[in-house]
Design a protein around this motif. Structure first.
Motif, PDB file in Angstrom:
ATOM      1  N   ALA A   1      -1.045   5.802 -11.834  1.00 16.66           N
ATOM      2  CA  ALA A   1      -1.507   6.219 -10.504  1.00 16.66           C
ATOM      3  C   ALA A   1      -2.639   5.333 -10.010  1.00 16.66           C
ATOM      4  O   ALA A   1      -2.598   4.786  -8.901  1.00 16.66           O
ATOM      5  N   LEU A   2      -3.664   5.152 -10.829  1.00 16.22           N
ATOM      6  CA  LEU A   2      -4.807   4.329 -10.420  1.00 16.22           C
ATOM      7  C   LEU A   2      -4.428   2.859 -10.307  1.00 16.22           C
ATOM      8  O   LEU A   2      -4.911   2.144  -9.418  1.00 16.22           O
ATOM      9  N   SER A   3      -3.567   2.398 -11.208  1.00 17.08           N
ATOM     10  CA  SER A   3      -3.146   0.995 -11.152  1.00 17.08           C
ATOM     11  C   SER A   3      -2.401   0.700  -9.864  1.00 17.08           C
ATOM     12  O   SER A   3      -2.642  -0.328  -9.204  1.00 17.08           O
ATOM     13  N   ALA A   4      -1.477   1.593  -9.483  1.00 11.32           N
ATOM     14  CA  ALA A   4      -0.704   1.371  -8.261  1.00 11.32           C
ATOM     15  C   ALA A   4      -1.601   1.425  -7.032  1.00 11.32           C
ATOM     16  O   ALA A   4      -1.454   0.609  -6.108  1.00 11.32           O
ATOM     17  N   VAL A   5      -2.548   2.365  -6.994  1.00 14.46           N
ATOM     18  CA  VAL A   5      -3.447   2.463  -5.849  1.00 14.46           C
ATOM     19  C   VAL A   5      -4.278   1.188  -5.711  1.00 14.46           C
ATOM     20  O   VAL A   5      -4.440   0.641  -4.610  1.00 14.46           O
ATOM     21  N   ALA A   6      -4.803   0.684  -6.833  1.00  9.47           N
ATOM     22  CA  ALA A   6      -5.603  -0.542  -6.773  1.00  9.47           C
ATOM     23  C   ALA A   6      -4.761  -1.739  -6.340  1.00  9.47           C
ATOM     24  O   ALA A   6      -5.185  -2.555  -5.510  1.00  9.47           O
ATOM     25  N   ALA A   7      -3.543  -1.850  -6.916  1.00  6.14           N
ATOM     26  CA  ALA A   7      -2.692  -2.991  -6.590  1.00  6.14           C
ATOM     27  C   ALA A   7      -2.198  -2.948  -5.155  1.00  6.14           C
ATOM     28  O   ALA A   7      -1.952  -4.001  -4.543  1.00  6.14           O
ATOM     29  N   LEU A   8      -2.044  -1.759  -4.580  1.00  4.85           N
ATOM     30  CA  LEU A   8      -1.606  -1.633  -3.184  1.00  4.85           C
ATOM     31  C   LEU A   8      -2.765  -1.788  -2.206  1.00  4.85           C
ATOM     32  O   LEU A   8      -2.605  -2.372  -1.126  1.00  4.85           O
ATOM     33  N   ALA A   9      -3.927  -1.274  -2.575  1.00  2.00           N
ATOM     34  CA  ALA A   9      -5.044  -1.243  -1.628  1.00  2.00           C
ATOM     35  C   ALA A   9      -5.506  -2.643  -1.257  1.00  2.00           C
ATOM     36  O   ALA A   9      -5.792  -2.923  -0.078  1.00  2.00           O
ATOM     37  N   ILE A  10      -5.601  -3.540  -2.220  1.00  6.87           N
ATOM     38  CA  ILE A  10      -6.156  -4.872  -1.939  1.00  6.87           C
ATOM     39  C   ILE A  10      -5.310  -5.637  -0.920  1.00  6.87           C
ATOM     40  O   ILE A  10      -5.830  -6.101   0.101  1.00  6.87           O
TER      41      ILE A  10
ATOM     42  N   GLY B   1       5.674  -6.295  -4.705  1.00  8.02           N
ATOM     43  CA  GLY B   1       4.998  -6.774  -5.908  1.00  8.02           C
ATOM     44  C   GLY B   1       3.994  -5.783  -6.445  1.00  8.02           C
ATOM     45  O   GLY B   1       3.874  -5.590  -7.663  1.00  8.02           O
ATOM     46  N   ALA B   2       3.250  -5.116  -5.545  1.00  6.23           N
ATOM     47  CA  ALA B   2       2.191  -4.211  -5.990  1.00  6.23           C
ATOM     48  C   ALA B   2       2.739  -3.027  -6.767  1.00  6.23           C
ATOM     49  O   ALA B   2       2.109  -2.555  -7.727  1.00  6.23           O
ATOM     50  N   MET B   3       3.923  -2.531  -6.391  1.00  2.95           N
ATOM     51  CA  MET B   3       4.468  -1.358  -7.067  1.00  2.95           C
ATOM     52  C   MET B   3       4.957  -1.657  -8.484  1.00  2.95           C
ATOM     53  O   MET B   3       5.276  -0.733  -9.234  1.00  2.95           O
ATOM     54  N   CYS B   4       4.979  -2.920  -8.865  1.00  6.17           N
ATOM     55  CA  CYS B   4       5.264  -3.250 -10.264  1.00  6.17           C
ATOM     56  C   CYS B   4       4.176  -2.710 -11.186  1.00  6.17           C
ATOM     57  O   CYS B   4       4.382  -2.610 -12.404  1.00  6.17           O
ATOM     58  N   ALA B   5       3.018  -2.364 -10.611  1.00  6.61           N
ATOM     59  CA  ALA B   5       1.922  -1.798 -11.408  1.00  6.61           C
ATOM     60  C   ALA B   5       2.255  -0.432 -11.976  1.00  6.61           C
ATOM     61  O   ALA B   5       1.496   0.103 -12.794  1.00  6.61           O
TER      62      ALA B   5
END
Length: 567
Positions: free
Chosen positions: A14-23, A43-47
């Protein structure tokens, strides 16, 4: 529809996807190009992937996931730029969904499986596109995928052994549950039951769960290469803990209460990050883990004789594989769902394709349950989306904040039950659509509801039409493997433990093969039992194989672990 306890590491994806999407979302907002958010989201949702793997294996797996995501996106965008035939694009998207399903099942990638890959690719097939734009859009996805890779690998700087510790803690907790189950839970035969070895269902379930958790933990540790003395010492400590968890499968119940308390305390220490506890093993257990000839430690290795890596994946996809009928179901169901959506005039047939692809599980029964969960979750999600429309219209930053909140909520809820997670997934998917192409809210929500019902109904119909009679064949293969592993185990038990590390290691390999075979047999039985139009399952043979197999497994564990000194 019953809610379960959330998975213990739900917050990591959850936190990984939020960080990878937010930037990338905020960067695109700053330059005024939120129309590109679909490509960076790919690409971000690969997190979301590979959070149960050790970091070295996670690095490799995530690299393949990112490359697979970008490749699928490239194929979809190229097709969208070369043809405007909606019917043809539905076919391409459905074939892509079938490939995603089979490859994810064959690689056993774990949650979220094929769903994210199919969602992104199916959406991209229907995005207006020019061929010259495809390289830039793929580059955006690749860059966001690289960022997701960095986000998922960052925790290694603080807890380099985190995934391995969690896997071993789960095995210890499963062993505690087995020890606390009623008579027979620690390897003692219940009295007065026929045939010999028969166990109550709750005990059999606890035994299978413990064996499976130990098996998964060993496979997790096998993925780790200790390159420094410190890492080797830490790896040895985890292996010793896991051997003690495994020894529960053959323990004497007289010490069950004390051992359960001890293993539970060790599991809590592993999860808290405290130093590894000191564990005392029997001589045979120590010989299995340590090369005594030259006093140089040799890590325990998986039993030889089974394909691994790419060969194992190709073997699972070979002609005659039970995954092939599942792939055919996905392809046929998605095509018919997409064409059905076109026939009723819905402007987003890829939603029907994604819905059909999402409901296909290992068998018809699970697919029926997933269809109900998906339909309920999407309906509630559409109601939530309608209620939040005023917030969505506040501006781009508000939309980004809502999308990130829904992403976090989806990961927080989906392990409790799929329908609950779908409540958050639905508005998040609608927001991604809104970033690139604004549509009237009423049209968007109505189309999504029609596509959901169409995809679920047609998908279920194809579960009935496209049968998977090969599911029972997998049981026969698994029975053969269990029989061979049991015969090898019985020979070793009859001969007694050979002295030295070689004899202990051979006994350990026999135990590994038997435990893996029993886990695979139970999985095959559960899959086949949920398929319709199957030949009668050999229930007596299955019950006998599991009873005898677990008895032999307990014997091997006792041979390695008796006596087990107190810590």
């Amino acid at each position: 529809m019953r809610l379960r306890r959330p998975v213990d590491i739900w917050h990591k994806p959850a936190l990984s996807a939020v960080a990878a999407l937010a930037i990338p979302d905020l960067a695109l907002c700053a330059v005024g190009r939120l129309d590109l958010i679909l490509y960076t989201s790919a690409g971000a949702m690969c997190a979301l992937y590979a959070h149960g793997l050790p970091y070295a294996a996670r690095a490799r797996t995530l690299s393949w996931v990112v490359l697979g995501m970008v490749a699928g996106l490239g194929i979809a965008l190229t097709a969208a730029s070369l043809t405007t035939s909606t019917a043809l694009l539905v076919v391409f998207a459905s074939l892509m969904a079938a490939v995603h399903k089979m490859v994810c099942d064959a690689t056993r990638i774990g949650p979220p499986g094929n769903l994210i890959l199919t969602f992104i690719a199916a959406s991209a097939f229907f995005v207006p596109q020019r061929l010259g734009e495809v390289p830039l859009h793929m580059a955006l996805a690749l860059g966001a995928g690289g960022l997701a890779w960095l986000v998922c690998m960052a925790p290694a700087l603080r807890r380099p052994q985190g995934p391995e510790r969690i896997a071993v803690a789960r095995a210890l907790e499963a062993a505690v549950a087995l020890l606390r189950t009623d008579p027979g839970s620690a390897g003692v035969e219940p009295a007065g039951m026929e045939p010999p070895g028969m166990e109550p269902p709750d005990v059999a379930h606890a035994r299978h769960t413990a064996a499976a958790a130990v098996n998964v933990a060993w496979h997790t540790l096998f993925l780790v290469t200790a390159r420094t003395p410190a890492r080797a010492a830490a790896q040895a400590g985890l292996e010793r803990l896991l051997v003690r968890a495994e020894s529960v499968l053959g323990h004497d119940a007289r010490s069950a209460a004390a051992e359960a308390e001890r293993l539970g305390a060790w599991a809590r220490e592993l999860r808290s990050g405290r130093p590894l506890p000191r564990v005392v093993l029997s001589a045979a257990q120590a010989e299995e883990l340590v090369g005594v000839a030259d006093e140089a430690r040799e890590p325990r290795r998986p039993a030889p004789g089974r394909p691994r890596g790419a060969r194992a994946v190709l073997a699972r996809l070979a002609p005659g594989s039970p995954l092939l009928p599942i792939g055919a179901r996905v392809a046929v169901g998605c095509v018919l769902a997409g064409w059905g959506s076109m026939a009723v005039g819905v402007g987003h047939p890829y939603w029907a394709v994604v819905t059909a692809a999402s409901i296909y599980q290992a068998n018809t029964t699970l697919s029926w349950q997933r269809a109900l969960q998906r339909t309920l979750g999407n309906l509630l999600g559409l109601l939530l989306c309608t209620a939040l429309l005023p917030l969505m219209h506040l501006g781009e930053l508000a939309m980004i904040a809502l999308a990130l909140a829904f992403q976090f909520g989806a990961e927080a809820c989906i392990t409790r039950n799929y329908w609950l997670g779908s409540v958050c997934v639905t508005p998040m998917a609608l927001l991604l659509t809104e970033f690139g192409n604004r549509l009237p809210a009423g049209t968007l929500i109505a189309d999504r509801w029609i596509d959901t019902v169409m995809g679920a109904a047609v998908g279920l119909a194809c579960c009935v039409l496209v049968t998977n009679r090969r599911a029972a064949d997998r049981i026969e293969v698994a029975l053969g493997r269990v029989a061979a592993a049991e015969a090898s185990a019985l020979r070793l038990l009859a001969a007694g433990t050979a002295p030295g590390a070689d004899g202990a290691r051979e006994t350990g390999w026999a135990r590994d093969r038997l435990a893996g075979g029993l886990v695979e047999l139970r999985e095959a039985v559960e899959v086949a039992a949920g398929e319709w139009w199957q030949r009668a399952l050999p229930e007596e043979r299955i019950a006998h194989a599991e009873q005898q197999g677990h008895r032999a497994l307990a014997g091997l564990v006792r041979q390695l672990s008796a006596p087990v000194p107190a810590a």
